[in-house]
Write a protein that holds these residues in place. Structure first.
Motif, PDB file in Angstrom:
ATOM      1  N   VAL A  56      23.144  41.167  32.588  1.00  0.00           N
ATOM      2  CA  VAL A  56      24.455  41.711  32.943  1.00  0.00           C
ATOM      3  C   VAL A  56      24.558  43.127  32.384  1.00  0.00           C
ATOM      4  N   VAL A  57      24.667  44.097  33.275  1.00  0.00           N
ATOM      5  CA  VAL A  57      24.728  45.500  32.859  1.00  0.00           C
ATOM      6  C   VAL A  57      26.083  46.130  33.157  1.00  0.00           C
ATOM      7  N   GLY A  58      26.964  45.359  33.786  1.00  0.00           N
ATOM      8  CA  GLY A  58      28.302  45.848  34.091  1.00  0.00           C
ATOM      9  C   GLY A  58      29.162  44.698  34.559  1.00  0.00           C
ATOM     10  N   ALA A  59      30.462  44.931  34.579  1.00  0.00           N
ATOM     11  CA  ALA A  59      31.382  43.862  34.997  1.00  0.00           C
ATOM     12  C   ALA A  59      32.707  44.462  35.421  1.00  0.00           C
ATOM     13  N   THR A  60      33.422  43.723  36.245  1.00  0.00           N
ATOM     14  CA  THR A  60      34.783  44.113  36.605  1.00  0.00           C
ATOM     15  C   THR A  60      35.602  42.864  36.874  1.00  0.00           C
ATOM     16  N   GLU A  61      36.870  42.925  36.477  1.00  0.00           N
ATOM     17  CA  GLU A  61      37.820  41.850  36.769  1.00  0.00           C
ATOM     18  C   GLU A  61      39.011  42.472  37.479  1.00  0.00           C
ATOM     19  N   TYR A  62      39.471  41.794  38.510  1.00  0.00           N
ATOM     20  CA  TYR A  62      40.617  42.311  39.257  1.00  0.00           C
ATOM     21  C   TYR A  62      41.310  41.164  39.961  1.00  0.00           C
ATOM     22  N   ARG A  63      42.476  41.445  40.508  1.00  0.00           N
ATOM     23  CA  ARG A  63      43.221  40.415  41.231  1.00  0.00           C
ATOM     24  C   ARG A  63      44.042  41.067  42.339  1.00  0.00           C
ATOM     25  N   TYR A  64      44.367  40.262  43.347  1.00  0.00           N
ATOM     26  CA  TYR A  64      45.146  40.737  44.488  1.00  0.00           C
ATOM     27  C   TYR A  64      46.412  39.901  44.603  1.00  0.00           C
ATOM     28  N   TYR A  65      47.551  40.589  44.739  1.00  0.00           N
ATOM     29  CA  TYR A  65      48.839  39.924  44.858  1.00  0.00           C
ATOM     30  C   TYR A  65      49.306  40.032  46.316  1.00  0.00           C
ATOM     31  N   GLU A  66      49.237  38.905  47.018  1.00  0.00           N
ATOM     32  CA  GLU A  66      49.560  38.917  48.445  1.00  0.00           C
ATOM     33  C   GLU A  66      50.997  39.337  48.710  1.00  0.00           C
ATOM     34  N   ASP A  67      51.935  38.865  47.877  1.00  0.00           N
ATOM     35  CA  ASP A  67      53.345  39.132  48.166  1.00  0.00           C
ATOM     36  C   ASP A  67      53.684  40.614  48.035  1.00  0.00           C
TER      37      ASP A  67
END
Length: 223
Positions: A56-67
């Protein structure tokens, strides 16, 4: 390089990612290992790693809010120089979010992110990884289109101790680069939902949210 999603703390790639987080971020920004179990199993939270030669040389966390048709980038980690990890993560994240918005029948309105402000605090070395230097990161995110939301910002510590964490700006990357302001209610509602998982809010955060609730609009300013 591979873009792989992590959905369990049992995934050996997660242990690598968590160790990388501890090397890069200050302790108050890193959730304890066992507390990741539920977030990783939440279908709305998307955690991906960049894997190069099994590491593992990189990472990202994200989320999408439909409303709201907006996204939030929780973090991006570049663990090694010279591999193009930043562009790799940003491009894959963008395509994934565009697909999620399209499935919602829309084009993505924009994306929030907390961005370190080295002009307020220079305490973070980020593990000595030069691409993670806050001055570099700030300019890169500015090039991507992020703008600073014009209000004084703190957030609750992820250690759950009720401490306020400063030295950051809440920013937004609008889908329309000409957008100059946001409804204050969107920012207020987003922050309340995002930090609902941390019930022990510092008074500084509560005061900030109260002032934000009294405004109609917030400006988007250059980084």
């Amino acid at each position: 390089m591979e873009y792989q999603r992590i959905t369990s703390i049992e995934d050996p790639l997660f242990a690598q990612m968590h160790n990388l987080m501890k090397e890069i971020f200050p302790p108050e920004e890193v959730l304890d290992f066992p507390l990741w179990k539920e977030p990783l199993e939440d279908p709305g939270i998307r955690v991906f790693v960049a894997v190069h030669e099994g590491q593992v040389v990189g990472a990202t966390e994200y989320r999408y809010y439909e409303d709201w048709n907006v996204a939030m980038t929780d973090f991006t980690i570049i663990g090694r120089e010279g591999l193009g990890i930043g562009a790799f993560l940003a491009n894959h994240r963008k395509r994934d979010l565009q697909a999620l918005a399209a499935a919602n029948g829309k084009e993505l309105f924009g994306m929030f992110a907390e961005i370190y402000n080295p002009y307020l605090s220079q305490d973070h070395s980020f593990g000595g990884i030069k691409p993670m230097d806050p001055y570099v990161r700030r300019e890169v995110l500015s090039h991507l289109g992020y703008k600073r939301i014009d209000f004084p910002y703190v957030h609750p510590s992820w250690q759950g101790d009720g401490e306020a964490v400063g030295g950051l700006d809440l920013c937004f990357m609008p889908g329309d680069e000409e957008l100059a302001e946001l409804p204050a209610s969107l920012v207020y509602d987003f922050l309340n939902r995002y930090y609902a998982v941390l019930p022990n809010k510092p008074q500084e955060w509560l005061d900030m949210a109260a002032k934000l609730s009294e405004r109609n609009k917030v400006s988007l300013l250059p980084l």
